[in-house]
Design a protein around this motif. Sequence first.
Motif, PDB file in Angstrom:
ATOM      1  N   LEU A   1       0.835  -1.208   0.000  1.00  0.00           N
ATOM      2  CA  LEU A   1       0.000   0.000   0.000  1.00  0.00           C
ATOM      3  C   LEU A   1       0.864   1.251   0.000  1.00  0.00           C
ATOM      4  O   LEU A   1       1.971   1.271   0.544  1.00  0.00           O
ATOM      5  N   SER A   2       0.342   2.291  -0.598  1.00  0.00           N
ATOM      6  CA  SER A   2       1.008   3.588  -0.506  1.00  0.00           C
ATOM      7  C   SER A   2       0.808   4.131   0.902  1.00  0.00           C
ATOM      8  O   SER A   2      -0.024   3.624   1.675  1.00  0.00           O
ATOM      9  N   VAL A   3       1.542   5.173   1.243  1.00  0.00           N
ATOM     10  CA  VAL A   3       1.384   5.783   2.560  1.00  0.00           C
ATOM     11  C   VAL A   3      -0.042   6.272   2.745  1.00  0.00           C
ATOM     12  O   VAL A   3      -0.658   6.076   3.803  1.00  0.00           O
ATOM     13  N   ARG A   4      -0.602   6.907   1.726  1.00  0.00           N
ATOM     14  CA  ARG A   4      -1.970   7.423   1.836  1.00  0.00           C
ATOM     15  C   ARG A   4      -2.958   6.286   2.075  1.00  0.00           C
ATOM     16  O   ARG A   4      -3.880   6.405   2.895  1.00  0.00           O
ATOM     17  N   GLU A   5      -2.766   5.171   1.388  1.00  0.00           N
ATOM     18  CA  GLU A   5      -3.654   4.019   1.572  1.00  0.00           C
ATOM     19  C   GLU A   5      -3.515   3.442   2.974  1.00  0.00           C
ATOM     20  O   GLU A   5      -4.508   3.014   3.584  1.00  0.00           O
ATOM     21  N   GLN A   6      -2.308   3.423   3.509  1.00  0.00           N
ATOM     22  CA  GLN A   6      -2.107   2.932   4.875  1.00  0.00           C
ATOM     23  C   GLN A   6      -2.812   3.826   5.895  1.00  0.00           C
ATOM     24  O   GLN A   6      -3.448   3.334   6.831  1.00  0.00           O
ATOM     25  N   LEU A   7      -2.709   5.129   5.705  1.00  0.00           N
ATOM     26  CA  LEU A   7      -3.354   6.056   6.630  1.00  0.00           C
ATOM     27  C   LEU A   7      -4.872   5.920   6.576  1.00  0.00           C
ATOM     28  O   LEU A   7      -5.547   5.901   7.615  1.00  0.00           O
ATOM     29  N   ASP A   8      -5.429   5.830   5.376  1.00  0.00           N
ATOM     30  CA  ASP A   8      -6.875   5.693   5.227  1.00  0.00           C
ATOM     31  C   ASP A   8      -7.365   4.383   5.836  1.00  0.00           C
ATOM     32  O   ASP A   8      -8.413   4.345   6.496  1.00  0.00           O
ATOM     33  N   LEU A   9      -6.618   3.300   5.614  1.00  0.00           N
ATOM     34  CA  LEU A   9      -7.003   2.006   6.168  1.00  0.00           C
ATOM     35  C   LEU A   9      -6.985   2.040   7.688  1.00  0.00           C
ATOM     36  O   LEU A   9      -7.925   1.573   8.348  1.00  0.00           O
ATOM     37  N   SER A  10      -5.931   2.598   8.262  1.00  0.00           N
ATOM     38  CA  SER A  10      -5.818   2.653   9.724  1.00  0.00           C
ATOM     39  C   SER A  10      -6.925   3.504  10.330  1.00  0.00           C
ATOM     40  O   SER A  10      -7.485   3.157  11.379  1.00  0.00           O
ATOM     41  N   ALA A  11      -7.243   4.608   9.675  1.00  0.00           N
ATOM     42  CA  ALA A  11      -8.296   5.483  10.186  1.00  0.00           C
ATOM     43  C   ALA A  11      -9.663   4.814  10.145  1.00  0.00           C
ATOM     44  O   ALA A  11     -10.566   5.178  10.903  1.00  0.00           O
ATOM     45  N   SER A  12      -9.820   3.828   9.266  1.00  0.00           N
ATOM     46  CA  SER A  12     -11.098   3.128   9.127  1.00  0.00           C
ATOM     47  C   SER A  12     -11.178   1.868   9.973  1.00  0.00           C
ATOM     48  O   SER A  12     -12.190   1.167   9.940  1.00  0.00           O
ATOM     49  N   ALA A  13     -10.124   1.571  10.724  1.00  0.00           N
ATOM     50  CA  ALA A  13     -10.083   0.336  11.517  1.00  0.00           C
ATOM     51  C   ALA A  13     -10.670   0.558  12.905  1.00  0.00           C
ATOM     52  O   ALA A  13     -10.358   1.544  13.574  1.00  0.00           O
ATOM     53  N   CYS A  14     -11.515  -0.371  13.311  1.00  0.00           N
ATOM     54  CA  CYS A  14     -11.968  -0.361  14.703  1.00  0.00           C
ATOM     55  C   CYS A  14     -11.053  -1.232  15.548  1.00  0.00           C
ATOM     56  O   CYS A  14     -10.912  -1.022  16.763  1.00  0.00           O
ATOM     57  N   VAL A  15     -10.407  -2.218  14.913  1.00  0.00           N
ATOM     58  CA  VAL A  15      -9.441  -3.086  15.589  1.00  0.00           C
ATOM     59  C   VAL A  15      -8.240  -3.270  14.661  1.00  0.00           C
ATOM     60  O   VAL A  15      -8.411  -3.597  13.490  1.00  0.00           O
ATOM     61  N   LEU A  16      -7.049  -3.055  15.201  1.00  0.00           N
ATOM     62  CA  LEU A  16      -5.811  -3.246  14.454  1.00  0.00           C
ATOM     63  C   LEU A  16      -4.976  -4.296  15.181  1.00  0.00           C
ATOM     64  O   LEU A  16      -4.668  -4.130  16.360  1.00  0.00           O
ATOM     65  N   ILE A  17      -4.628  -5.363  14.477  1.00  0.00           N
ATOM     66  CA  ILE A  17      -3.930  -6.494  15.086  1.00  0.00           C
ATOM     67  C   ILE A  17      -2.642  -6.749  14.318  1.00  0.00           C
ATOM     68  O   ILE A  17      -2.630  -6.729  13.088  1.00  0.00           O
ATOM     69  N   GLY A  18      -1.563  -7.012  15.043  1.00  0.00           N
ATOM     70  CA  GLY A  18      -0.331  -7.326  14.346  1.00  0.00           C
ATOM     71  C   GLY A  18       0.787  -7.707  15.287  1.00  0.00           C
ATOM     72  O   GLY A  18       0.744  -7.402  16.483  1.00  0.00           O
ATOM     73  N   ALA A  19       1.781  -8.399  14.734  1.00  0.00           N
ATOM     74  CA  ALA A  19       2.971  -8.735  15.503  1.00  0.00           C
ATOM     75  C   ALA A  19       3.822  -7.489  15.696  1.00  0.00           C
ATOM     76  O   ALA A  19       3.763  -6.545  14.904  1.00  0.00           O
ATOM     77  N   HIS A  20       4.622  -7.496  16.732  1.00  0.00           N
ATOM     78  CA  HIS A  20       5.498  -6.368  17.009  1.00  0.00           C
ATOM     79  C   HIS A  20       6.354  -6.070  15.783  1.00  0.00           C
ATOM     80  O   HIS A  20       6.993  -6.950  15.218  1.00  0.00           O
ATOM     81  N   GLY A  21       6.343  -4.816  15.356  1.00  0.00           N
ATOM     82  CA  GLY A  21       7.106  -4.423  14.183  1.00  0.00           C
ATOM     83  C   GLY A  21       6.683  -3.039  13.722  1.00  0.00           C
ATOM     84  O   GLY A  21       5.730  -2.446  14.251  1.00  0.00           O
ATOM     85  N   ALA A  22       7.393  -2.532  12.722  1.00  0.00           N
ATOM     86  CA  ALA A  22       7.152  -1.172  12.258  1.00  0.00           C
ATOM     87  C   ALA A  22       5.724  -0.962  11.776  1.00  0.00           C
ATOM     88  O   ALA A  22       5.186   0.150  11.856  1.00  0.00           O
TER      89      ALA A  22
END
Length: 222
Positions: free
Chosen positions: A130-151
Amino acid sequence: CRDVPDSFQNQLIEVLYPELAEKVVLNDTAFRAEHLTFVNVWPRHFEHGEGDQALRVNGMRGVSRRAYRSSTLPFFQRAEQMIGTRTPEEQSQVVIISRKLAPGRKVSNEDELAEALAPYGARQVAMEHLSVREQLDLSASACVLIGAHGAGMTNAGFCQSGATCLELTGRHYLQRAPDFATFAMVRDIEYQFIVADEDGDITHMRGNRGNDIHLGRPALDH
């Protein structure tokens, strides 16, 4: 910044700080500046290169990690200003940040995690695609964000107030839990973490690499 014009850093500047886009300096570009600030670097004198290409800085000012963390709120507020807020109806996605393409710190049974969360509409996303803009839009639309420790978990800071961030980690990375917990705190996001089982035979972390992690059946069922 890196030599690649469309690198993550350069895209981020273009999206969040367009007024600074013309001031981006690539690695092989000569420049002159009256003031430089280095994050978490403390030497009083710094030299790099030779001859006419040398970079010399006297009286260098360092910024501690503590001060760096305290500056996260204005940064994420700027992101919210640039990408806009989401209504509760728009903030509805359950996102699993995939580390399948990463060299380490993977969730070895990531697909099982996605399957267990499928009834909630969860989907795996490789942020590298994803582009940076797509990452920001996706994160803003998330009610739950799950992931392993990392950047990739830095995207927790781009979630909207009221979202939940769930970090999956192993014992090798426990001391780093405050990093993303800080993002969550300044953004009014609920932060939780699970210490998962380890998948590998590394006894001591080397070069930022420890074992992968594995979610047992109880964690998946819960």
